[in-house]
Write an enzyme that holds these catalytic residues in place. Structure first.
Site, PDB file in Angstrom:
ATOM      1  N   ALA A  85       0.811  -0.662  -0.013  1.00 55.13           N
ATOM      2  CA  ALA A  85      -0.089   0.292  -0.075  1.00 55.13           C
ATOM      3  C   ALA A  85       0.715   1.226   0.272  1.00 55.13           C
ATOM      4  O   ALA A  85       2.251   1.535   0.085  1.00 55.13           O
ATOM      5  CB  ALA A  85      -0.690  -0.041   1.326  1.00 55.13           C
ATOM      6  N   GLY A 128       1.019  -5.531   1.023  1.00 55.79           N
ATOM      7  CA  GLY A 128      -0.476  -4.953   0.437  1.00 55.79           C
ATOM      8  C   GLY A 128       0.220  -5.387  -1.740  1.00 55.79           C
ATOM      9  O   GLY A 128      -1.195  -6.152  -1.521  1.00 55.79           O
ATOM     10  N   GLU A 131      -0.489  -8.832  -0.516  1.00 54.50           N
ATOM     11  CA  GLU A 131      -2.156  -9.463  -0.600  1.00 54.50           C
ATOM     12  C   GLU A 131      -2.538  -9.109  -1.953  1.00 54.50           C
ATOM     13  O   GLU A 131      -3.542  -9.748  -1.902  1.00 54.50           O
ATOM     14  CB  GLU A 131      -2.359  -8.544   0.539  1.00 54.50           C
ATOM     15  CG  GLU A 131      -1.502  -8.769   1.757  1.00 54.50           C
ATOM     16  CD  GLU A 131      -2.207  -7.908   2.786  1.00 54.50           C
ATOM     17  OE1 GLU A 131      -1.800  -6.271   2.830  1.00 54.50           O
ATOM     18  OE2 GLU A 131      -2.868  -7.747   4.245  1.00 54.50           O
ATOM     19  N   GLU A 151       4.580  -5.064   7.323  1.00 56.37           N
ATOM     20  CA  GLU A 151       4.328  -3.948   7.200  1.00 56.37           C
ATOM     21  C   GLU A 151       4.173  -3.296   9.549  1.00 56.37           C
ATOM     22  O   GLU A 151       4.294  -2.611   9.939  1.00 56.37           O
ATOM     23  CB  GLU A 151       2.830  -4.758   7.993  1.00 56.37           C
ATOM     24  CG  GLU A 151       2.055  -4.112   6.789  1.00 56.37           C
ATOM     25  CD  GLU A 151       2.008  -5.157   5.705  1.00 56.37           C
ATOM     26  OE1 GLU A 151       2.378  -6.723   6.098  1.00 56.37           O
ATOM     27  OE2 GLU A 151       1.024  -5.419   4.531  1.00 56.37           O
TER      28      GLU A 151
END
Ligand code: CAA
Length: 277
Positions: A85, A128, A131, A151
């Site tokens: 992200a 992300g 993911e 993260e």
């Protein structure tokens, strides 16, 4: 913002139409029966901004509605599938902002797509990015791909399925190691652990992913969608419920033209012609 090009390509046979759309941070094109989405934010290693996620969602919805498309590939660059992200976008987000806007909720739209999606991963698939790949149905990796959920190093945790899908893919101990230490998996380690279906040379990634996508797209789209739904049901159901759901879906195929055609073609030793009904 959006550049759309509809080109007519001349070939030795009849002229063929294809489309190519250049969005701000991605491109979308159709190659035969395969829809291809390429993430294109090179300066930030394809960090998944809100804008990029919206573009991915728009592209896959377009392909979901296109009857000529049988499967979809999402890919990035040689250096990065996606490095997570967008940290610069998230840095200043407060808890009320995150909660009120249901931060990351729109990422899950991808899992509502009923056509098969292959993640073709070269380079970094972190946070992300990992993911996003796991939300796809199959992951094919280039030899230098790197998977991880770093993260923890940012003072946060995976927010888009990393703690849930990783454990189902590679088991508790390895998932815990990745999430708690921020250690990465190489492509070969990821394949060994079951996260990735196959590892191919870097420069052959898209060719191999396309071959697989074309093979899937060559079958009955109706049956393929039923198979995807049945496999995905295992995420939600107990074994007994899952087996029962599978059996009912299996029964349902006997109400389709394509089951009759597939079995009849086998008996008659000919190639089936699918009608997606
Ligand atoms: N968000 C925003 N920008 C990013 C980014 C990210 N996730 N990852 C890389 N970038 C940017 C860098 O800031 C840098 O930009 P500048 O040139 O403006 O400084 C550019 O991309 C190139 O990155 P590096 O210079 O760091 O490249 P590198 O080759 O030295 O390192 C890397 C590559 C190891 C991937 C490193 O960039 C990195 O660690 N990135 C962050 C990975 C990460 O923590 N991802 C998780 C994000 S949080 C998340 O995803 C939450 C969730 O669950 C959804």
């Amino acid at each position: 913002m959006l550049k759309q090009v509809i080109k007519t390509v001349s070939s030795s046979q009849a002229p063929k139409k294809y489309f190519f759309k250049q969005f701000c941070t991605s491109t979308t094109e159709k190659k035969g029966r395969v829809g291809l989405v390429t993430l294109n934010r090179p300066k930030s290693l394809n960090a998944l901004s809100d804008g990029l996620i919206s573009e991915i969602n728009s592209a896959v919805k377009l392909f979901q509605e296109d009857k000529d498309v049988g499967s979809i590939i999402i890919t990035g660059s040689e250096k990065a599938f996606a490095a997570g992200a967008d940290i610069k976008e998230m840095e200043k987000v407060t808890l009320p902002d995150a909660y009120n806007n249901d931060l990351l909720a729109q990422w899950h739209d991808l899992t509502k797509i009923r056509k098969p999606i292959i993640a073709a991963v070269n380079g970094y698939a972190l946070g992300g990015g990992c993911e996003l790949a796991m939300m796809c149905d199959i992951i094919i990796a280039g030899e230098k791909a790197v998977f991880g959920q770093p993260e923890i190093k940012l003072g946060t945790i995976p927010g888009c399925g990393g703690t849930q899908r990783l454990i189902r893919a590679i088991g508790k101990s390895k998932a815990m190691e990745l999430v708690l230490t921020g250690n990465n998996l190489t492509a070969v380690e990821a394949e060994k652990a079951g996260l990735v279906s196959k590892v191919v040379p870097v420069e052959e990634l898209l060719t191999e992913a396309t071959k697989m996508a074309e093979k899937i797209a060559s079958y009955s789209q109706l049956t393929v969608a039923m198979a995807k739904e049945a496999v995905n049901a295992s995420y939600e159901l107990t074994l007994q419920e899952g087996i029962r759901f599978e059996r009912r879906m299996f029964h349902s195929t006997f109400g389709t033209h394509d089951q009759k055609e597939g079995m009849n073609a086998f008996v008659e030793k000919r190639t089936p012609t699918w009608h997606n009904k």
